[in-house]
Design an enzyme around this catalytic site. Structure first.
Site, short mmCIF file in Angstrom:
data_model
loop_
_atom_site.label_atom_id
_atom_site.label_comp_id
_atom_site.label_asym_id
_atom_site.label_seq_id
_atom_site.Cartn_x
_atom_site.Cartn_y
_atom_site.Cartn_z
N SER A 288 -11.88 -8.15 27.16
CA SER A 288 -12.61 -6.89 26.99
C SER A 288 -12.89 -6.32 28.36
CB SER A 288 -13.92 -7.12 26.23
OG SER A 288 -14.71 -5.96 26.23
N HIS B 230 -5.00 4.42 26.22
CA HIS B 230 -3.76 3.73 25.83
C HIS B 230 -2.71 3.80 26.94
CE1 HIS B 230 -4.18 3.67 21.14
NE2 HIS B 230 -5.14 3.02 21.76
N LYS C 153 -1.71 2.95 17.10
CA LYS C 153 -1.43 4.38 17.05
C LYS C 153 -2.69 5.16 17.40
CE LYS C 153 -4.04 4.97 13.51
NZ LYS C 153 -5.23 5.85 13.64
#
Length: 325
Positions: free
Chosen positions: A33, A77, A95
């Protein structure tokens, strides 16, 4: 297929679903994380993952990890995937794999240069039912695909403007989080890449897209119409109409059955394949095969869908902060 060792970046709710459906024959090896090592530790304990890293860089530096699953928010992303590819890791990314087509093409080129697989974790591309529908089109001699329609809505609370779905800083909005499923449904069934014909959008108070309607078409004269709703709820139903009948796919994100209606007799039959509760496991299996063979059969669908979404947002005038910088 070899047993690959997987690392997870972004141990949130989606990653929990991923681990719950993770198939046998592959190994959950490590987790990291970016903001809370404690969160990573708790996640690892819950799913019996043996290695916890202080941050993303430490995970990516571990040569034992073969492939990375990325489940962070939309806005990061690109940088997460780029870092993983530069570290020599194959990537399965939630996605939308990126915010826009330019980002995706950059990452595709990097993956190609390094002989790595970059795949979008899009359930529609991997559910067995869609292969079965393609087989049914051939077996029943249904003829040409004529039109598609899909809708989607999610009851997002409008009084939480900092939440992921309503926050432009996090790449929020109905299109990237939910509309992408409808467009991927269309691309999965269309026989050629679609282009945008018309789209209109009503924004939320935060500026991201709430309600939209869109028409697409391709060179084979296959038409698609779509309606998305972010704040109000809406049915999750897809239709695919052929010369001699049509399919109704309820809950088309992770379907295990569809209804076929014969165009001449109106007789209905149920078509079944796969299991909804294994949807993310199918993604893992597909990724493993892609790594083993060096071929990504879903890459063109991902690129075509991202190109469509980028064109839609351009028509709406919707840009995210990362795209304006």
């Amino acid at each position: 297929m070899p047993n690959y060792r997987w690392g997870i970046i972004g141990p949130g709710h989606i990653a929990e679903n991923f681990c719950q459906q993770f198939p046998a024959g592959q190994t959950l090896y490590g987790v990291a994380s970016a903001h809370s090592p404690e969160k990573g530790q708790a996640f690892a304990q819950k799913f019996q993952i043996p290695h916890v890293y202080a941050d993303h860089a430490a995970l990516l530096a571990d040569p034992a990890i073969d492939v990375v699953y990325i489940a962070t928010t939309n806005n990061v992303h690109f940088e997460n995937i780029r870092a993983a590819l530069l570290a020599g890791k194959h990537v399965l990314a939630e996605k939308p794999v990126t915010l826009n087509t330019a980002q995706l093409r950059t990452l595709m080129a990097l993956a190609d240069q390094r002989h790595l697989i970059l795949m979008e974790a899009q359930t529609i591309y991997h559910m067995p039912l869609y292969d079965e529908l393609a087989a049914q089109v051939r077996q029943r001699q249904l003829g040409r695909l004529r039109s598609l329609h899909a809708s989607f809505g999610l009851h997002t609370l409008p009084d939480n403007p900092t939440g992921r779905l309503l926050n432009p800083q996090l790449g929020g909005g109905g299109l990237l989080d939910m509309g992408i499923y409808a467009l991927s449904f269309a691309r999965r069934l269309m026989t050629a890449a679609p282009q945008l014909e018309k789209t209109v959008m009503v924004p939320t108070a935060t500026g991201v897209d709430d309600i939209s309607a869109t028409v697409i078409a391709n060179a084979h004269h296959e038409l698609g119409t779509f309606t998305f709703n972010l704040v109000p709820n809406a049915p999750e139903i897809g239709y695919a109409v052929y010369d001699r009948g049509y399919f109704i796919v309820d809950h088309y994100l992770r379907p295990e059955q569809a209804i076929f209606v014969d165009g001449a007799t109106e007789e209905q039959s149920v078509i079944r394949a796969g299991h909804t509760d294994q949807a993310m496991g199918y993604e893992v299996t597909a990724m493993g095969h892609a790594i083993a063979t060096g071929e990504n059969p879903t890459q063109a669908w991902t690129l075509d869908t991202m190109t469509l979404m980028t064109a839609m947002r351009a028509a709406w005038g919707l840009k995210y902060p990362e795209e304006r910088d």
